[in-house]
Design an enzyme around this catalytic site. Sequence first.
Site, PDB file in Angstrom:
ATOM      1  N   GLU A  30       0.801  -1.237   0.000  1.00  0.00           N
ATOM      2  CA  GLU A  30       0.000   0.000   0.000  1.00  0.00           C
ATOM      3  C   GLU A  30       0.829   1.281   0.000  1.00  0.00           C
ATOM      4  O   GLU A  30       0.549   2.203   0.769  1.00  0.00           O
ATOM      5  CB  GLU A  30      -0.970  -0.011   1.196  1.00  0.00           C
ATOM      6  CG  GLU A  30      -1.924  -1.187   1.149  1.00  0.00           C
ATOM      7  CD  GLU A  30      -2.858  -1.271   2.350  1.00  0.00           C
ATOM      8  OE1 GLU A  30      -2.884  -0.340   3.173  1.00  0.00           O
ATOM      9  OE2 GLU A  30      -3.568  -2.294   2.475  1.00  0.00           O
ATOM     10  N   ASN A  35       1.996  -5.142  -3.174  1.00  0.00           N
ATOM     11  CA  ASN A  35       0.584  -5.429  -2.897  1.00  0.00           C
ATOM     12  C   ASN A  35      -0.184  -4.135  -2.610  1.00  0.00           C
ATOM     13  O   ASN A  35       0.308  -3.284  -1.861  1.00  0.00           O
ATOM     14  CB  ASN A  35       0.524  -6.339  -1.656  1.00  0.00           C
ATOM     15  CG  ASN A  35      -0.841  -6.906  -1.363  1.00  0.00           C
ATOM     16  OD1 ASN A  35      -1.462  -7.508  -2.243  1.00  0.00           O
ATOM     17  ND2 ASN A  35      -1.315  -6.733  -0.132  1.00  0.00           N
ATOM     18  N   HIS A  88     -10.653  -5.796  -2.288  1.00  0.00           N
ATOM     19  CA  HIS A  88     -11.736  -5.581  -1.317  1.00  0.00           C
ATOM     20  C   HIS A  88     -12.855  -4.861  -2.072  1.00  0.00           C
ATOM     21  O   HIS A  88     -12.746  -3.671  -2.362  1.00  0.00           O
ATOM     22  CB  HIS A  88     -11.239  -4.724  -0.141  1.00  0.00           C
ATOM     23  CG  HIS A  88     -10.167  -5.388   0.665  1.00  0.00           C
ATOM     24  ND1 HIS A  88     -10.396  -6.521   1.409  1.00  0.00           N
ATOM     25  CD2 HIS A  88      -8.854  -5.099   0.832  1.00  0.00           C
ATOM     26  CE1 HIS A  88      -9.281  -6.894   2.011  1.00  0.00           C
ATOM     27  NE2 HIS A  88      -8.319  -6.048   1.678  1.00  0.00           N
ATOM     28  N   GLU A 122      -6.433 -10.462  -1.171  1.00  0.00           N
ATOM     29  CA  GLU A 122      -7.243 -10.216   0.037  1.00  0.00           C
ATOM     30  C   GLU A 122      -8.719 -10.146  -0.324  1.00  0.00           C
ATOM     31  O   GLU A 122      -9.470  -9.331   0.213  1.00  0.00           O
ATOM     32  CB  GLU A 122      -6.804  -8.905   0.713  1.00  0.00           C
ATOM     33  CG  GLU A 122      -5.339  -8.863   1.069  1.00  0.00           C
ATOM     34  CD  GLU A 122      -4.909  -7.591   1.806  1.00  0.00           C
ATOM     35  OE1 GLU A 122      -5.789  -6.842   2.298  1.00  0.00           O
ATOM     36  OE2 GLU A 122      -3.705  -7.348   1.891  1.00  0.00           O
TER      37      GLU A 122
HETATM   38  O1  G3I Z   1      -3.684  -7.063  18.839  1.00  0.00           O
HETATM   39  C1  G3I Z   1      -4.477  -6.014  19.393  1.00  0.00           C
HETATM   40  C2  G3I Z   1      -4.983  -6.409  20.732  1.00  0.00           C
HETATM   41  O2  G3I Z   1      -3.894  -6.571  21.588  1.00  0.00           O
HETATM   42  C3  G3I Z   1      -5.943  -5.320  21.230  1.00  0.00           C
HETATM   43  O3  G3I Z   1      -6.501  -5.710  22.442  1.00  0.00           O
HETATM   44  C4  G3I Z   1      -7.046  -5.070  20.220  1.00  0.00           C
HETATM   45  C5  G3I Z   1      -7.968  -3.945  20.639  1.00  0.00           C
HETATM   46  O4  G3I Z   1      -8.526  -3.286  19.536  1.00  0.00           O
HETATM   47  O5  G3I Z   1      -6.460  -4.717  19.014  1.00  0.00           O
HETATM   48  C6  G3I Z   1      -5.635  -5.747  18.489  1.00  0.00           C
HETATM   49  O6  G3I Z   1      -5.107  -5.316  17.263  1.00  0.00           O
HETATM   50  C7  G3I Z   1      -5.989  -5.313  16.164  1.00  0.00           C
HETATM   51  C8  G3I Z   1      -5.416  -6.222  15.105  1.00  0.00           C
HETATM   52  O7  G3I Z   1      -6.201  -6.148  13.927  1.00  0.00           O
HETATM   53  C9  G3I Z   1      -5.325  -7.682  15.536  1.00  0.00           C
HETATM   54  O8  G3I Z   1      -6.610  -8.167  15.790  1.00  0.00           O
HETATM   55  C10 G3I Z   1      -6.113  -3.915  15.649  1.00  0.00           C
HETATM   56  O9  G3I Z   1      -6.784  -3.093  16.593  1.00  0.00           O
HETATM   57  C11 G3I Z   1      -6.853  -3.891  14.341  1.00  0.00           C
HETATM   58  O10 G3I Z   1      -6.761  -2.573  13.774  1.00  0.00           O
HETATM   59  C12 G3I Z   1      -6.209  -4.858  13.380  1.00  0.00           C
HETATM   60  O11 G3I Z   1      -6.944  -4.828  12.175  1.00  0.00           O
HETATM   61  C13 G3I Z   1      -6.307  -5.423  11.069  1.00  0.00           C
HETATM   62  C14 G3I Z   1      -6.008  -4.372  10.016  1.00  0.00           C
HETATM   63  O12 G3I Z   1      -5.445  -4.992   8.880  1.00  0.00           O
HETATM   64  C15 G3I Z   1      -5.045  -3.320  10.552  1.00  0.00           C
HETATM   65  O13 G3I Z   1      -4.816  -2.347   9.608  1.00  0.00           O
HETATM   66  C16 G3I Z   1      -7.242  -6.467  10.505  1.00  0.00           C
HETATM   67  O14 G3I Z   1      -7.378  -7.542  11.436  1.00  0.00           O
HETATM   68  C17 G3I Z   1      -6.687  -7.012   9.186  1.00  0.00           C
HETATM   69  O15 G3I Z   1      -7.668  -7.814   8.549  1.00  0.00           O
HETATM   70  C18 G3I Z   1      -6.354  -5.857   8.264  1.00  0.00           C
HETATM   71  O16 G3I Z   1      -5.803  -6.382   7.088  1.00  0.00           O
HETATM   72  C19 G3I Z   1      -5.450  -5.419   6.099  1.00  0.00           C
HETATM   73  C20 G3I Z   1      -4.238  -5.933   5.364  1.00  0.00           C
HETATM   74  O17 G3I Z   1      -3.210  -6.217   6.277  1.00  0.00           O
HETATM   75  C21 G3I Z   1      -3.764  -4.955   4.294  1.00  0.00           C
HETATM   76  N1  G3I Z   1      -4.834  -4.576   3.405  1.00  0.00           N
HETATM   77  C22 G3I Z   1      -6.069  -4.135   4.035  1.00  0.00           C
HETATM   78  C23 G3I Z   1      -6.556  -5.166   5.060  1.00  0.00           C
HETATM   79  C24 G3I Z   1      -7.868  -4.742   5.653  1.00  0.00           C
HETATM   80  O18 G3I Z   1      -7.741  -3.579   6.398  1.00  0.00           O
END
Ligand code: G3I
Length: 318
Positions: A138, A180, A216, A243
Amino acid sequence: MAFVAPAPAEAASTLGASAAEKGRYFGTAVAAHKLSDSQYVSILNREFNSVTAENEMKWDATEPSQGRFSYTNADRIVNHARANGMSIRGHALLWHAQQPGWAQNMSGSALRSAAINHVTQVASYYRGRIHSWDVVNEAFADGGSGGRRDSNLQRTGNDWIEAAFRAARAADPNAKLCYNDYNTDGVNAKSTGIYTMVRDFKARGVPIDCVGFQSHLTNSVPGDYQTNLQRFADLGVDVQITELDIAGTNQAAVYDTVTRACLAVSRCTGITVWGIRDSDSWRTGANPLLFDNNGNKKPAYTAVLNALNAGGTNPGGP
Ligand code: G3I
């Protein structure tokens, strides 16, 4: 003797098996903490032959403090995949988001060195075990500029992306190295900016092997989706749908179109959906995946399986 017509080749009954028959993989994003959910694991093992760590290989997860590397959760996914014969997409070595706090606070040559060291360390640790790495994720801006996204990494100099690819190649010469991004699902300013970078990399010998199209989507897919995949493939790189999730109306039909587009491009080597059940999706409430919250196959699943079974072969293999 009466003529007996040969039986038609038996259609494969899972996504992974059908994709494999076409020389491709069919993968999903996996969250390490869900590997203790038996329904999740049984669908994963039955249907998929490739995995991507949804969050566990990102910079904040793998290098939470500078120089101290942490692979416990990523290794749970890698070990599960290897034990079950699945290939692994590594996601993602460098990204403006999900950086550890220490990196967010860095800039200039200190950040550049830290970023390249991160690429070298993580790609070396997983050397030989990763099918494809998202080396950079990105890095291009949305909107009409076709240029780079502003970030602390971009501010270290425009050559940060090629430096990352060279470091990744040195660390793991056999992994395919991918760029990507999202909102690149048709011919548009953003995808053309990336296309121009990839063409330049190929011309100058910067090591790049593949481009990932996150895909997406909501309601529809651009009519030139396949054309766009093909123009990248024509540069001499593989393309992968990395994705995939599709919200909104027409879900099954759009999944069908995307799957057929990949199969129609011989260098489209695999498709990854971004989660298994709707309840696993980052798009809360959008229900964009192939299995419902109870793990049942949705019409979108059947559309993908039928499209895979109908599709063309990839002579090069995944
Ligand atoms: O690990 C912490 C945890 O310790 C905490 O308690 C909790 C509270 O909110 O947050 C947890 O982290 C989260 C993490 O996912 C793991 O679950 C983050 O808040 C959350 O923002 C994060 O979201 C991920 C996101 O990327 C971050 O930008 C999504 O799961 C994941 O599906 C998403 O994937 C991205 C790709 O990497 C890149 N392309 C877009 C795609 C969708 O956004």
